[in-house]
Design a protein around this motif. Structure first.
Motif, mmCIF file in Angstrom:
data_model
loop_
_atom_site.group_PDB
_atom_site.id
_atom_site.type_symbol
_atom_site.label_atom_id
_atom_site.label_comp_id
_atom_site.label_asym_id
_atom_site.label_seq_id
_atom_site.Cartn_x
_atom_site.Cartn_y
_atom_site.Cartn_z
ATOM 1 N N ALA A 25 0.704 -1.069 0.040
ATOM 2 C CA ALA A 25 -0.130 -0.002 0.005
ATOM 3 C C ALA A 25 0.806 1.326 0.006
ATOM 4 O O ALA A 25 0.320 2.249 -0.673
ATOM 5 N N ASP A 26 1.879 1.077 0.798
ATOM 6 C CA ASP A 26 2.825 2.358 0.713
ATOM 7 C C ASP A 26 3.541 2.429 -0.617
ATOM 8 O O ASP A 26 3.742 3.512 -1.050
ATOM 9 N N LEU A 27 3.652 1.273 -0.936
ATOM 10 C CA LEU A 27 4.582 1.491 -2.670
ATOM 11 C C LEU A 27 3.511 1.928 -3.418
ATOM 12 O O LEU A 27 3.953 2.654 -4.450
ATOM 13 N N ALA A 28 2.347 1.539 -3.552
ATOM 14 C CA ALA A 28 1.374 2.045 -4.482
ATOM 15 C C ALA A 28 1.029 3.544 -4.112
ATOM 16 O O ALA A 28 0.982 4.255 -5.299
ATOM 17 N N SER A 29 1.127 4.005 -3.140
ATOM 18 C CA SER A 29 0.652 5.494 -2.750
ATOM 19 C C SER A 29 1.954 6.379 -3.210
ATOM 20 O O SER A 29 1.819 7.352 -4.011
ATOM 21 N N ASN A 30 3.087 5.877 -2.943
ATOM 22 C CA ASN A 30 4.370 6.273 -3.708
ATOM 23 C C ASN A 30 4.476 6.530 -5.360
ATOM 24 O O ASN A 30 4.816 7.226 -5.762
ATOM 25 N N VAL A 31 4.056 5.195 -5.848
ATOM 26 C CA VAL A 31 3.982 5.218 -7.234
ATOM 27 C C VAL A 31 2.920 6.240 -7.824
ATOM 28 O O VAL A 31 2.863 7.240 -8.762
ATOM 29 N N ALA A 32 1.683 6.547 -7.105
ATOM 30 C CA ALA A 32 0.813 7.270 -7.577
ATOM 31 C C ALA A 32 1.306 8.970 -7.374
ATOM 32 O O ALA A 32 0.791 9.581 -8.139
ATOM 33 N N LEU A 33 1.875 8.733 -6.389
ATOM 34 C CA LEU A 33 2.489 10.585 -6.152
ATOM 35 C C LEU A 33 3.401 10.717 -7.139
ATOM 36 O O LEU A 33 3.521 11.669 -7.716
ATOM 37 N N LEU A 34 4.257 9.772 -7.727
ATOM 38 C CA LEU A 34 5.467 9.914 -8.580
ATOM 39 C C LEU A 34 4.705 10.290 -10.100
ATOM 40 O O LEU A 34 4.968 11.035 -10.891
ATOM 41 N N SER A 35 3.643 9.306 -10.374
ATOM 42 C CA SER A 35 3.106 9.587 -11.690
ATOM 43 C C SER A 35 2.400 10.759 -11.587
ATOM 44 O O SER A 35 2.055 11.328 -12.973
ATOM 45 N N SER A 36 1.852 11.180 -10.658
ATOM 46 C CA SER A 36 0.943 12.568 -10.780
ATOM 47 C C SER A 36 1.859 13.932 -10.724
ATOM 48 O O SER A 36 1.552 14.774 -11.373
ATOM 49 N N THR A 37 3.008 13.733 -10.182
ATOM 50 C CA THR A 37 4.125 14.530 -10.169
ATOM 51 C C THR A 37 4.817 14.757 -11.790
ATOM 52 O O THR A 37 4.969 15.751 -12.330
ATOM 53 N N SER A 38 4.940 13.595 -12.189
ATOM 54 C CA SER A 38 5.619 13.630 -13.527
ATOM 55 C C SER A 38 4.874 13.813 -14.835
ATOM 56 O O SER A 38 5.175 13.906 -16.011
#
Length: 142
Positions: A25-38
């Protein structure tokens, strides 16, 4: 193995599974954060316009660097590409409502048809240049 050992192992496995679930779940939230910023890389219209302009320049230099011996095979390939364009244009023209894609599909279909028929006419003329001229009855060639 007795029942207590099996229960302890199953509890340990359950705890490991819950830890893995939290990590995923932490990894998924980090991926979502990275994809929204890039994804904020600019206006897509400018990006698509840049690709279109580059394609024009590349096409210009490719076409003008073709030797005359390769002209006929190149025309055959462009006729094949135009037939694929016509299939796509027919799909775009298909809906009953008239909108921008229907209009552009109609234009693409018309231009691709002109390209195909013009290519056939030019190819036919080029092939006619290599045919042996036959004598017509009553006309003598010397």
């Amino acid at each position: 193995m007795d029942a207590d050992t099996i229960i302890q192992q199953s509890n340990a496995l359950a705890e490991q599974a819950s830890q893995l679930a939290e990590q995923s779940a932490d990894l998924a939230s980090n991926v979502a954060l990275l994809s929204s910023t890039s994804s904020t890389s600019g206006d897509p219209i400018i990006f698509n316009l840049t690709i279109f302009v580059l394609a024009i320049f590349i096409g210009f230099y490719v076409v003008w660097s073709v030797t005359p011996a390769l002209h006929a095979p190149l025309m055959s390939v462009t006729n094949a590409i135009s037939s694929v364009i016509i299939v796509g244009a027919l799909i775009a023209v298909g809906p009953q409502e008239t909108n921008f894609s229907t209009l552009m599909g109609s234009i693409a279909m018309t231009l691709a048809a002109v390209n195909i028929f013009g290519g056939f006419i030019v190819s036919n003329r080029m092939l006619a240049m290599f045919k042996k001229k036959s004598a017509k009855p009553g006309v003598k060639y010397e």
